[in-house]
Design a protein around this motif. Structure first.
Motif, PDB file in Angstrom:
ATOM      1  N   ARG A 187      58.809  10.562 105.706  1.00  0.00           N
ATOM      2  CA  ARG A 187      59.195  11.974 105.566  1.00  0.00           C
ATOM      3  C   ARG A 187      59.116  12.468 104.124  1.00  0.00           C
ATOM      4  N   ASP A 237      67.971  19.975  99.884  1.00  0.00           N
ATOM      5  CA  ASP A 237      68.403  18.659 100.363  1.00  0.00           C
ATOM      6  C   ASP A 237      67.297  17.783 100.961  1.00  0.00           C
ATOM      7  N   PHE A 238      66.095  17.843 100.394  1.00  0.00           N
ATOM      8  CA  PHE A 238      65.060  16.863 100.740  1.00  0.00           C
ATOM      9  C   PHE A 238      64.430  16.362  99.451  1.00  0.00           C
ATOM     10  N   GLN A 239      63.863  15.173  99.483  1.00  0.00           N
ATOM     11  CA  GLN A 239      63.271  14.559  98.304  1.00  0.00           C
ATOM     12  C   GLN A 239      61.869  15.104  98.071  1.00  0.00           C
ATOM     13  N   ASN A 266      67.022  15.480  93.387  1.00  0.00           N
ATOM     14  CA  ASN A 266      66.130  15.200  94.522  1.00  0.00           C
ATOM     15  C   ASN A 266      64.673  15.554  94.220  1.00  0.00           C
ATOM     16  N   ALA A 270      64.562  20.054 105.483  1.00  0.00           N
ATOM     17  CA  ALA A 270      65.241  18.765 105.686  1.00  0.00           C
ATOM     18  C   ALA A 270      65.511  18.497 107.158  1.00  0.00           C
ATOM     19  N   GLU A 295      64.005  15.530 109.508  1.00  0.00           N
ATOM     20  CA  GLU A 295      64.919  14.557 110.105  1.00  0.00           C
ATOM     21  C   GLU A 295      64.692  14.402 111.598  1.00  0.00           C
TER      22      GLU A 295
END
Length: 346
Positions: A177, A198-200, A215, A301, A305
């Motif tokens: 992901r 909130d995602f890398q 992040n 995100a 997920e």
């Protein structure tokens, strides 16, 4: 048929998209187009008497001399060049000194991008579009906008910019992901706010900010030729502006009409892409299952997920198949062929 592509030197070396323009040259030379180099060393910001004399020389002597030496049936101009004046001079000279059909490949429409509040510039740009024999625009959204402005010139949609990418496509991958963003980071202000998404994110490009959220991992800058070897992530992000919730500002709004070249960079590397739902590319991406569209970066995100490995596997296969087309110039070759076939033009 004698076919030429005008290649024009920008004295400031700041013409948008040199990689995109060079790739079109590369692919169309395979179709027996010849380069027609013009050294138009004119600084549009120089208003001196010497500069005015040089402008007259280019228009009255140099450009006619070059055009008189060729027997062209088709001339392709990659638009825009750095000077509106020289664009007008070129069109007039091509009409006067050749019997060639003159076609434009649009890289940017400056009326949509930088000059929408300049009525004189807008009128001149639209007039240019109506004075040529055919135009390759980006996509259906740009096509519709041109028609709405009264453009009568036949139009062909490119679809996507091709991308000469000799780096071997990765045959294996890990579904983790991961997301990457590459571009001129100075105008990508949204990146400094990405903690809320909130995602890398892996980051490549010139002019990075002094600090990014934890992040976001900045990994340096590479040439367009080198960069693809570092694009080993699952998705490439196509976003512009200052906001996480929309592509805003001049460049963000422009994504409603254009095909960003970074999308071709990612896809030619076999990476599915993430785009703004209101971007012109969104329909193409979702119809062909080449990634996904979001209203806001805060939605990325949760989408990642809940993505199943087999769902990603299909996207990846589609991106790899498209990469093969982008690497062979499929889109520009097809569009040029349609320009010369009246039944395919709109």
């Amino acid at each position: 048929m004698s076919k030429y592509i005008l290649t024009i030197e920008d004295p400031k070396k700041n013409n948008a998209g040199p990689k995109a323009k060079e790739d079109i040259l590369y692919f169309l030379e395979q179709e027996n187009f010849e380069r027609l180099p013009l050294k138009l060393d004119l600084d549009p910001e120089d208003a001196s008497f010497k500069a005015k004399l040089h402008k007259l020389y280019l228009g009255k002597v140099y450009i006619p001399r070059v055009l008189k030496k060729i027997k062209a049936e088709m001339i392709l101009l990659q638009y825009p060049i750095y000077s509106t004046y020289l664009t007008n001079v070129l069109i007039a000279a091509i009409r006067k000194y050749t019997n060639a059909k003159l076609y434009l490949v649009i890289h940017d429409i400056e009326t949509l991008r930088l000059f929408k509040d300049d009525p004189e510039f807008v009128a001149n740009e639209l007039r240019i579009f109506n004075e040529v024999d055919g135009i390759i625009d980006h996509n259906e959204k740009m096509h519709a906008w041109l028609k709405a402005q009264g453009i009568k010139t036949p139009l062909v949609d490119l679809g996507l910019f091709d991308y000469h990418n000799p780096i071997k496509l990765a045959e294996t991958y890990t579904f983790d992901r991961s997301v990457v963003f590459a571009g001129n980071l100075e105008k990508s202000k949204f990146l400094t706010k990405l903690a809320k998404a909130d995602f890398q994110l892996k980051l490549f490009g010139p002019n990075p900010a002094a600090n990014y959220p934890t992040n976001v991992q900045y990994l340096g800058v590479y040439s367009p030729e080198e960069l693809p070897k570092y694009l080993t992530q699952n998705f490439g992000l196509v976003w512009d502006g200052t906001s996480l919730t929309e592509c805003d500002g001049l460049f963000g709004e422009y994504t409603k009409y254009n095909d960003p070249h970074k999308a071709s960079l990612y896809l030619s590397s076999g990476l599915p892409i993430i785009v703004w739902r209101q971007a012109a590319l969104a329909d193409f991406v979702e119809t062909n299952n080449l990634g996904f569209a979001v209203e806001s970066l805060t939605d990325v995100a949760s989408r990642l997920e809940t993505m199943r490995p087999e769902e990603y596997s299909t996207m990846k296969k589609n991106a790899v198949a498209l990469a093969e087309k982008l690497r062979t110039g499929h889109f520009i070759k097809t569009a040029v062929a349609k320009l010369t076939d009246e039944k395919d033009r709109a």
